[in-house]
Design a protein around this motif. Structure first.
Motif, PDB file in Angstrom:
ATOM      1  N   LEU A   1      11.074 -46.230 -25.971  1.00 33.76           N
ATOM      2  CA  LEU A   1      10.289 -45.401 -27.214  1.00 33.76           C
ATOM      3  C   LEU A   1       9.490 -44.696 -26.003  1.00 33.76           C
ATOM      4  N   ARG A   2       9.332 -43.247 -27.010  1.00 35.61           N
ATOM      5  CA  ARG A   2       8.387 -42.262 -26.551  1.00 35.61           C
ATOM      6  C   ARG A   2       6.886 -41.758 -27.080  1.00 35.61           C
ATOM      7  N   PHE A   3       6.034 -42.105 -26.479  1.00 34.38           N
ATOM      8  CA  PHE A   3       5.244 -41.150 -27.620  1.00 34.38           C
ATOM      9  C   PHE A   3       4.106 -40.367 -26.526  1.00 34.38           C
ATOM     10  N   THR A   4       3.295 -39.081 -27.310  1.00 36.26           N
ATOM     11  CA  THR A   4       2.351 -39.160 -26.599  1.00 36.26           C
ATOM     12  C   THR A   4       1.278 -39.677 -26.726  1.00 36.26           C
ATOM     13  N   TRP A   5       0.317 -38.977 -25.211  1.00 34.59           N
ATOM     14  CA  TRP A   5      -1.280 -39.569 -25.558  1.00 34.59           C
ATOM     15  C   TRP A   5      -2.139 -38.116 -24.325  1.00 34.59           C
ATOM     16  N   ASN A   6      -2.817 -37.360 -25.910  1.00 30.70           N
ATOM     17  CA  ASN A   6      -2.945 -36.537 -24.893  1.00 30.70           C
ATOM     18  C   ASN A   6      -1.888 -35.256 -25.034  1.00 30.70           C
ATOM     19  N   GLY A   7      -1.064 -34.909 -25.476  1.00 29.14           N
ATOM     20  CA  GLY A   7      -0.178 -34.232 -24.613  1.00 29.14           C
ATOM     21  C   GLY A   7       0.421 -34.604 -23.738  1.00 29.14           C
ATOM     22  N   ARG A   8       0.580 -35.541 -23.023  1.00 25.98           N
ATOM     23  CA  ARG A   8       2.246 -36.201 -22.413  1.00 25.98           C
ATOM     24  C   ARG A   8       2.565 -37.222 -22.581  1.00 25.98           C
ATOM     25  N   THR A   9       3.791 -37.486 -22.125  1.00 23.04           N
ATOM     26  CA  THR A   9       4.651 -37.991 -23.218  1.00 23.04           C
ATOM     27  C   THR A   9       4.007 -39.278 -21.720  1.00 23.04           C
TER      28      THR A   9
ATOM     29  N   ALA B   1       7.230 -46.777 -23.542  1.00 26.71           N
ATOM     30  CA  ALA B   1       6.679 -47.600 -24.601  1.00 26.71           C
ATOM     31  C   ALA B   1       7.694 -48.488 -24.758  1.00 26.71           C
ATOM     32  N   HIS B   2       7.730 -49.791 -24.956  1.00 26.76           N
ATOM     33  CA  HIS B   2       8.668 -50.834 -25.438  1.00 26.76           C
ATOM     34  C   HIS B   2       8.444 -51.032 -26.883  1.00 26.76           C
ATOM     35  N   PRO B   3       8.792 -51.264 -28.037  1.00 24.63           N
ATOM     36  CA  PRO B   3       9.270 -51.855 -29.522  1.00 24.63           C
ATOM     37  C   PRO B   3       8.180 -52.867 -28.745  1.00 24.63           C
ATOM     38  N   GLY B   4       7.106 -53.446 -29.845  1.00 26.18           N
ATOM     39  CA  GLY B   4       5.739 -54.414 -29.137  1.00 26.18           C
ATOM     40  C   GLY B   4       5.147 -54.296 -28.516  1.00 26.18           C
ATOM     41  N   ASP B   5       4.864 -52.709 -28.125  1.00 28.71           N
ATOM     42  CA  ASP B   5       3.863 -52.345 -27.318  1.00 28.71           C
ATOM     43  C   ASP B   5       3.013 -51.646 -28.250  1.00 28.71           C
ATOM     44  N   SER B   6       1.777 -52.525 -28.090  1.00 30.44           N
ATOM     45  CA  SER B   6       0.553 -51.611 -28.920  1.00 30.44           C
ATOM     46  C   SER B   6       0.409 -50.546 -28.194  1.00 30.44           C
ATOM     47  N   ILE B   7      -0.281 -49.550 -29.205  1.00 30.86           N
ATOM     48  CA  ILE B   7      -0.783 -48.311 -27.963  1.00 30.86           C
ATOM     49  C   ILE B   7      -1.716 -48.282 -26.514  1.00 30.86           C
ATOM     50  N   VAL B   8      -2.149 -49.223 -26.842  1.00 33.42           N
ATOM     51  CA  VAL B   8      -2.933 -49.424 -26.162  1.00 33.42           C
ATOM     52  C   VAL B   8      -2.044 -49.563 -24.360  1.00 33.42           C
ATOM     53  N   SER B   9      -1.055 -50.799 -24.789  1.00 31.15           N
ATOM     54  CA  SER B   9      -0.575 -51.748 -23.475  1.00 31.15           C
ATOM     55  C   SER B   9       0.321 -50.714 -23.072  1.00 31.15           C
TER      56      SER B   9
ATOM     57  N   PRO C   1     -13.561 -51.698 -29.198  1.00 30.35           N
ATOM     58  CA  PRO C   1     -14.671 -50.776 -29.247  1.00 30.35           C
ATOM     59  C   PRO C   1     -14.155 -49.577 -28.671  1.00 30.35           C
ATOM     60  N   GLY C   2     -13.815 -49.820 -27.463  1.00 39.01           N
ATOM     61  CA  GLY C   2     -13.588 -48.682 -26.916  1.00 39.01           C
ATOM     62  C   GLY C   2     -12.009 -47.725 -26.770  1.00 39.01           C
ATOM     63  N   THR C   3     -11.445 -48.298 -27.950  1.00 36.81           N
ATOM     64  CA  THR C   3      -9.968 -47.819 -28.183  1.00 36.81           C
ATOM     65  C   THR C   3      -9.658 -47.770 -29.814  1.00 36.81           C
ATOM     66  N   ILE C   4     -10.430 -46.758 -30.267  1.00 36.81           N
ATOM     67  CA  ILE C   4     -10.511 -46.540 -31.425  1.00 36.81           C
ATOM     68  C   ILE C   4      -9.783 -44.826 -31.198  1.00 36.81           C
ATOM     69  N   LEU C   5      -8.843 -44.795 -31.393  1.00 34.54           N
ATOM     70  CA  LEU C   5      -7.832 -43.391 -31.498  1.00 34.54           C
ATOM     71  C   LEU C   5      -7.291 -42.818 -32.974  1.00 34.54           C
ATOM     72  N   GLN C   6      -7.287 -41.067 -32.327  1.00 29.82           N
ATOM     73  CA  GLN C   6      -6.012 -40.678 -33.485  1.00 29.82           C
ATOM     74  C   GLN C   6      -4.696 -40.836 -33.421  1.00 29.82           C
TER      75      GLN C   6
ATOM     76  N   ARG D   1      -6.991 -48.218 -34.669  1.00 28.73           N
ATOM     77  CA  ARG D   1      -7.253 -49.704 -33.791  1.00 28.73           C
ATOM     78  C   ARG D   1      -5.949 -49.639 -33.032  1.00 28.73           C
ATOM     79  N   ALA D   2      -6.174 -48.720 -31.618  1.00 33.95           N
ATOM     80  CA  ALA D   2      -4.598 -48.252 -30.745  1.00 33.95           C
ATOM     81  C   ALA D   2      -4.521 -49.761 -30.262  1.00 33.95           C
ATOM     82  N   ALA D   3      -5.676 -50.766 -30.060  1.00 36.75           N
ATOM     83  CA  ALA D   3      -5.253 -52.066 -28.926  1.00 36.75           C
ATOM     84  C   ALA D   3      -4.607 -53.007 -30.040  1.00 36.75           C
ATOM     85  N   HIS D   4      -4.121 -52.354 -31.551  1.00 37.33           N
ATOM     86  CA  HIS D   4      -3.520 -53.681 -32.379  1.00 37.33           C
ATOM     87  C   HIS D   4      -2.489 -52.624 -32.910  1.00 37.33           C
TER      88      HIS D   4
END
Ligand code: ZN
Lengths: 104, 1189
Positions: B32-40, B43-51, B81-86, B94-97
């Motif tokens: 999969l692909r996603f962006t983080w603050n504009g950068r691509t 990821a693999h299915p099953g990944d959390s955003i944070v992982s 607490p440190g990985t709460i994202l938009q 809750r991006a680690a979840h």
């Protein structure tokens, strides 16, 4: 949400009932003094403990029922059908009603 | 990160991804692909955003709340607490979840201008402004700057961005009735669930993570083997329903447990409202951070976080690590790190007294300083210093947690009710086998207790088939004791550090708060906001208590802890709102109103025509020609029985003993305190048959009020039993008021069988007859508008037909439909008051000007003692007619009347005292001036008194109290007018067609595709007859169906025991008259009072059929629809999508089916709500309505 043990329908969510207040006997309007009448209108025991209440099961059997409820624990004893002459038995502790809460 | 570097590195790589791990949850075959603050990022299915971000080497995810310190991964789970994202439009994810999905745009929150160069980090230099309690100290004065303070504070908050354009998601709700709910799907939870299910319980197993397994998932080969075995067993057990990515949010009285279920396809969140037999709390333990200098620097992680990153996501959490360990989890983390190729530079064993002093580094760990003086270069510090027991659900069940110093954690404590049990690590320690054995015993005992409760419920409900089953005789299951292992007490080390990572509260802050006197845990919490952030104390509570104890020189046990309140984790507001059930009611004439362009008015649940474009013209049509208004919402109660006059004499303030057949009378009801409660007319149709009308808004309350008297003071068992049956027929009739000087002419063209002449059918009379070809219509001659008028009550299915006939045949007479606004003007011109508009909760009968009506010489009526008292002492205020001297001004309703002067000009009373208010005001098209009703102090209520009306714009205008409430035709000549015109004969209006509530124009929406697991059929045409009789008498025996059950009789009619002493009989559409006659014969028993009322037109009826009916109904109905409590033939009344509905289980060919039956006006709403509830199962709609039962 607590449940009330409707004597007709069984236990139901309290949202199905309308609270109609403590059981308050209506004085004879022909002989009641204004003070007695206003006590009937406005004065309630409001105890911390067991109280006999009237509830209306408007979203169920549409019967007025009498519930003996503990105002601290919300435990309710098996309710009584109004219109019957059976008094509410406030001495029984053998609550067979489901989800009545048990002594806490 | 600058723009330039984005261009230089368009896509990150998974540089920190490890080789395949045995327990990993990612699917490496897909990307999969996603962006983080504009950068691509990949990821693999099953990944959390944070992982996925950690695999790409990212270490900083947010800035802290107050000081804007960089924050990284701490716990790598939902509570991190440190990985709460938009994420796209959604803030606070809750991006680690949250799993990565393809194409999402993820960004950091609370950072400006960027994550790495955050200008607000300057706050670290001005920390003195942000000391504990800064909310209370800094932003106090001057008050005029409060809006500015708010803006400042808002910029410090974690909040993400919400776009007003975000579409509403489908937030779902359903009810569940599990015997056993297991909160937590780890090894203990799974074992308890299995044991409970094998003991015969229906189990709901709720797990916060995306898979079952708990700590086994991050374990080694032995744990993974047990995990596979348990998962297979759970999957094979039909008695267990598993909800993953779901959380038991709270526990309320009577084991009412809301569960939020996340991540369903097309449904962001679903709230499951579970009424649970036995709740088994098995959440495991939460790892606790360690407090020391730099403990929040990115790269300081909990041992569980490191093990999750490596074992679940195959992510290497760093290059060179120091491990601080006080337990087996820390030891295992060190092993995992080595296996992952991380250079473990030092293992600091707290059990041997070794310790970490501080971390060096700002945006990431650079070195770790140990207590022995060594300073070790590293980019990762792993801590394993102990556990927090998440006792949330136990606290809410009444338990008070107890601190156990030897184990260095809180234990559940005493006080749990019988219906709540604990299993797993929260209950105690032991090896896996021991914890599983314990959990199995808990599960079996939970099932036993639940079965006892289910039996009690089965005994109590009337819907079960046959007698209640025998009581269960299972013996209590012995539950083995779990001990607590020794664990060193490690909370804060030798330096100060962060206690609350969400709220930026340090141990130093807690010490200074204690110095300021906030030395109890509850005070400290509110003053410093410690434990009040997004983690809600799960990570920080015990450390906060420990630091407080240290600062006050007391023990943790003495200090105590705060009590966890709901919710355990925050659900969205959407989940709490769920599906929005706001019942609306429609009259049968609604299609005509739509066609005529009526402006809708929401009046209670009713949608009514406010006007059809020009209310003043509508008023003139009524005054000059004829108008028709849909008054279906007027409450109508069918009264049967010999004691009706007694009842009416009690409820109304006026006298009712001598109402002749064919007459109607106006009456007012008061409550026991004498306050005006409702009004309307009641007519006598036959010897023991009356029709009572009430206000639209009072219909339900009056019905309940009547029942109250009939069921208590005058019940059949009382000393003064009254034989009266009351049946609401509000929507059994479509009601049309035909008003105006030409109304008699118009009626004459439609009515047959009733002589409409004034001599034969005078004012305040009632007749029954045929209107526009429709039989059984009730006609009142009354006059709310002040004109000659007829109120026509038509069997509701024919309402549209009669309405259209009136418009068609009155065209040459100038007929016009008029709406609520015109009616309000007309009645105000006529001076008729409206209960609740011109009266309020203090207005007693005399205050409403009802003196001639109140008959104090009656022996008793409701409210009499108070009214007698008021009669003697005088009403404090009076309802009066009022006209402003300047008739061009319409004072807004509720305008104050402030001062008064007599005709001579002298002021009465003080000038600024409020002496009354305008209750109704309109411009009168008839008089071309404004007219009002007002409540005025009694001393000002004399006709001719001039008072002052204060308008909202500040103007004070003089107004005069009028002679009468009526401004138009006070003598009432118009409504008795006899124009002497030729009346009739009735014209042919065509053959009327009856419509059902679901298909008001005869058409149902066509949504049939034949593939659904649900089928919905309009059963509206069926005959529906209500029978009332004693619930335990000879008639009941002859009917042979008890309350709570339904059965077909010898003639094929479905007899439903719909209430105590109440049966609803459903028969074929064509056999209504025979059915009524048959039931009248059946109920004709000497000595028993019975009644039979035809409700065919008064109810909506539909049939839901198919395998998924119970599942669909569970979304709109809180009743347990399982086969024992609600078997085939069960009948009950309850709320369905907030509409009072009769539910009858009526299977066909072994496939579940239900008949649903409600007041006609709510039928279309109920139908739409069921279509919505059934959509996820596939819903077919029968084109043909049912005509046989
Ligand atoms: Zn009931």
């Amino acid at each position: 949400m607590i449940q009330l043990p409707c004597p007709w329908c069984g236990p139901r969510n309290v949202a199905e009932f309308r609270y109609s207040g403590e059981v308050t006997p209506r004085p004879d309007p022909a002989t009641a003094t204004p003070e007695q009448w206003r006590d009937y209108l406005y004065i309630r025991r409001n105890p911390s403990g067991w109280v006999d209440e009237t509830w209306y099961h408007g979203t169920g059997c549409r019967r007025f029922i009498r519930v003996s409820r503990h105002t601290v624990s919300n435990e309710a004893r098996p309710a009584v059908r109004t219109g019957t002459t059976a008094p509410v038995d406030v001495t029984s502790t053998d609550s067979g009603a489901p989800d009545a809460g048990g002594a806490r | 990160m600058t723009d330039q570097s984005v261009r230089a590195h368009p896509t990150a790589t998974s540089s920190h991804r490890l080789q395949a791990q045995p327990g990993e949850v990612i699917d490496r075959t897909r990307s999969l692909r996603f962006t983080w603050n504009g950068r691509t990022f990949p990821a693999h299915p099953g990944d959390s955003i944070v992982s996925a971000l950690a695999a790409g080497g990212e270490r900083i995810f947010s800035r802290s709340f107050k000081y804007h310190r960089p924050r990284g991964i701490l716990s790598a789970d939902y509570h991190d607490p440190g990985t709460i994202l938009q994420v796209d439009d959604e803030p606070n994810v809750r991006a680690a979840h949250r799993p990565v999905t393809d194409g999402i745009a993820v960004s950091s929150q609370n950072t400006w201008p960027s994550l790495r160069y955050d200008v607000k980090a300057a706050n670290q230099l001005v920390g003195r402004f942000l000391a504990p309690g800064f909310y209370y100290k800094t932003f106090i004065k001057p008050e005029r700057l409060w809006p500015a303070y708010e803006k400042v504070l808002a910029r410090f908050a974690h909040a993400g961005r919400i776009s007003p354009d975000t579409p509403h998601g489908y937030y779902d709700k359903r009810y569940a009735h599990p015997d056993v709910l297991v909160a937590g799907g780890g090894p203990a939870g799974m074992s308890a669930a299995l044991a409970a299910a094998r003991a015969g319980a229906g189990v709901l197993l709720v797990e916060e993570e995306h898979q079952l397994g708990g700590h086994l998932r991050r374990g080694g080969p032995d744990e993974l083997a047990v995990l596979a075995e348990l998962r297979a067993a759970v999957a094979a057990e039909p008695g267990i329903e598993v909800l993953t990515n779901s959380v038991a949010l709270a526990r309320y009285d009577d084991n009412w447990v809301p569960v939020v279920q996340r991540g369903l396809p097309g449904i962001p969140e679903r709230l499951v409202k579970a009424r649970v037999g036995t709740l088994v709390v098995a959440p495991g333990l939460i790892e606790r951070p360690y407090v020391f200098a730099g403990n929040d620097v990115p790269g300081v992680m909990l041992s569980t976080a490191v093990r999750r990153l490596i074992n679940l996501y195959a992510v290497r959490p760093g290059e060179r690590a120091v491990v601080l360990t006080a337990n087996a989890e820390g030891d295992a983390a060190a092993q995992d790190l080595r296996r992952a190729g991380v250079d473990v530079a030092a293992v600091v064993d707290a059990r041997r007294g070794e310790d970490v002093v501080r971390v060096h580094g700002r945006s990431g760990v650079r070195a770790v300083e140990l207590a022995d003086g060594r300073k070790i270069e590293a980019d990762l510090l792993v801590t394993a210093t102990g556990w927090t027991a998440p006792t949330s659900l136990l606290n809410q069940s009444g338990a008070r947690p107890v601190y156990l110093p030897r184990a260095a954690r809180f234990t559940p404590g005493d006080g749990l009710p019988d219906e709540v049990m604990v299993a797993g690590g929260i209950a105690g320690d032991g090896d896996l086998d021991r914890l599983r054995t314990h959990a199995e015993a808990v599960g079996a005992e939970a099932a036993r207790r639940a079965v006892v409760r289910r039996h009690a419920k089965l005994t109590a409900v009337p819907t079960r088939a046959g007698e209640a089953p025998a009581a269960p005789d299972g013996q209590p299951v012995a539950i083995p004791e779990l001990g607590f292992d020794a664990h060193p007490e490690l909370f804060r080390g030798r330096t100060h550090g962060m206690v609350d990572f969400s709220e930026d509260v340090s141990s130093k802050d807690i010490h200074s708060a204690v110095r300021e006197g906030y030395d109890s845990v509850e005070l400290l919490k509110r003053y410093t906001t410690v434990t009040m952030g997004p983690a809600q104390g799960k990570l920080e509570t015990v450390n906060a208590v420990a630091v407080l104890a240290e600062a006050t020189g007391s023990t943790i046990a003495e200090t105590g802890t705060t009590v966890w309140r709901p919710m355990y984790t925050p659900p969205t507001l959407g989940a709490l709102a769920g599906r929005i059930f706001e019942p609306v009611r429609h009259s049968p004439m609604q299609p005509a109103h739509d066609r005529l362009g009526a402006a809708p008015l929401v009046a209670g649940q009713w949608i009514r025509p406010d006007h059809y474009g020009d209310p003043a013209a509508e008023v003139r049509a009524v005054r000059e020609a004829v108008g028709i208004i849909d008054v279906t919402p007027i409450g109508k109660l069918d009264l049967r029985g010999p004691d009706i006059p007694e009842l009416l004499n009690l409820l109304y303030v006026n006298k009712w003993s001598k109402l002749e057949i064919g007459r109607v009378r106006y009456g007012v009801m008061c409550a026991e305190d004498g306050v005006v409660f409702d009004d309307g007319v009641t007519g006598r149709l036959a010897d023991d048959h009356y029709l009572m009308s009430t206000t639209s808004s009072g219909a339900g309350a009056v019905w309940e009020w009547v029942e109250n008297w009939l069921q208590t003071e005058h019940s059949p068992e009382s000393a003064t039993p009254w034989k009266v049956h009351v049946t609401p027929v509000t929507t059994a009739y479509a009601s049309i008021n035909v008003a105006g000087p030409r109304s008699r002419e118009l009626m004459g063209r439609l009515v047959s069988g009733v002589d409409l002449s004034d001599e034969a059918f005078g004012y305040m009379n009632v007749r029954t007859g045929r209107v526009a070809g429709v039989d059984d219509c009730v006609l009142w001659r009354i006059g709310f508008t002040g004109e000659l008028s007829y109120e026509v009550h038509v069997p509701a299915g024919y309402g549209l037909h009669v309405w259209e006939a009136l418009l068609e045949h009155g065209r040459d007479l100038g007929v016009r439909p008029f709406g609520v606004e015109a009616q309000r003007i007309l009645r105000l011109e006529k001076g008729h008051f409206i209960v609740g508009q011109d009266t309020d909760g203090l207005t007693k009968a005399y205050g409403a000007g009802l003196d001639p009506l109140v008959k104090l010489d009656k022996p008793d009526f409701v409210g009499k003692p108070e009214l007698a008292w008021q009669h003697e002492h005088g009403a404090p205020s009076r309802l009066v007619g009022l006209q402003l001297v300047d008739g061009a001004v319409v004072p807004p309703e509720a305008s104050q009347i402030v001062a008064a002067r007599s005709d001579s000009g002298a002021y009465i009373g003080s000038g600024s005292a409020i002496r009354g208010r305008v209750t109704s005001s309109r411009m009168s098209p008839t008089l071309n001036r404004s007219v009002c009703l007002a409540q005025l102090d009694a001393d000002l209520a004399e006709p001719g008194t001039t008072v002052t009306v204060r308008l909202p714009d500040g103007r004070h205008l003089p107004a005069r109290v009028t002679e009468h409430h009526a401004h138009v035709d006070p003598a009432g000549e118009r409504l008795r007018a006899d124009a002497g015109v030729q009346v009739g004969p009735a014209r042919d209006c065509g053959t009327p067609a009856a419509r059902t509530a679901l298909a008001p124009t005869g058409e149902l929406p066509a949504t049939v595709d034949g593939s659904g697991s649900l089928r919905i059929t309009d059963a509206g045409p069926l005959a529906k007859v209500l029978v009332r009789a004693p619930h335990d008498g000879a008639i009941a025996a002859a009917i042979g169906v008890r309350f709570g059950r339904a059965a077909r009789d010898a003639d094929g009619a479905l007899v439903v025991g719909s209430g105590p002493g109440e049966w609803l009989v459903l028969g074929g559409a064509d056999g209504r008259d025979e059915l009524v006659a048959r039931l009248e014969r059946l109920t004709d028993q000497p000595g028993e009072f019975a009644s039979v009322v035809d409700l065919t037109h008064g109810r909506a009826l539909l049939r839901l059929h198919g395998a998924a009916t119970a599942a669909a109904l569970a979304k709109v109905c809180a009743i347990d629809l399982s086969d024992d409590v609600t078997p085939n033939g069960a009948a009950l009344r309850t709320s369905v999508a907030k509409v009072v509905t009769d539910v009858v289980r009526d299977d066909a060919d072994g496939v579940p089916g239900y008949l649903l039956h409600c007041e006609r006006s709510s039928g279309r709403y109920l139908f739409d709500a069921l279509l919505d509830a059934g959509a996820e199962f596939g819903m077919d709609l029968d084109a043909h309505p049912m005509t046989t039962s």
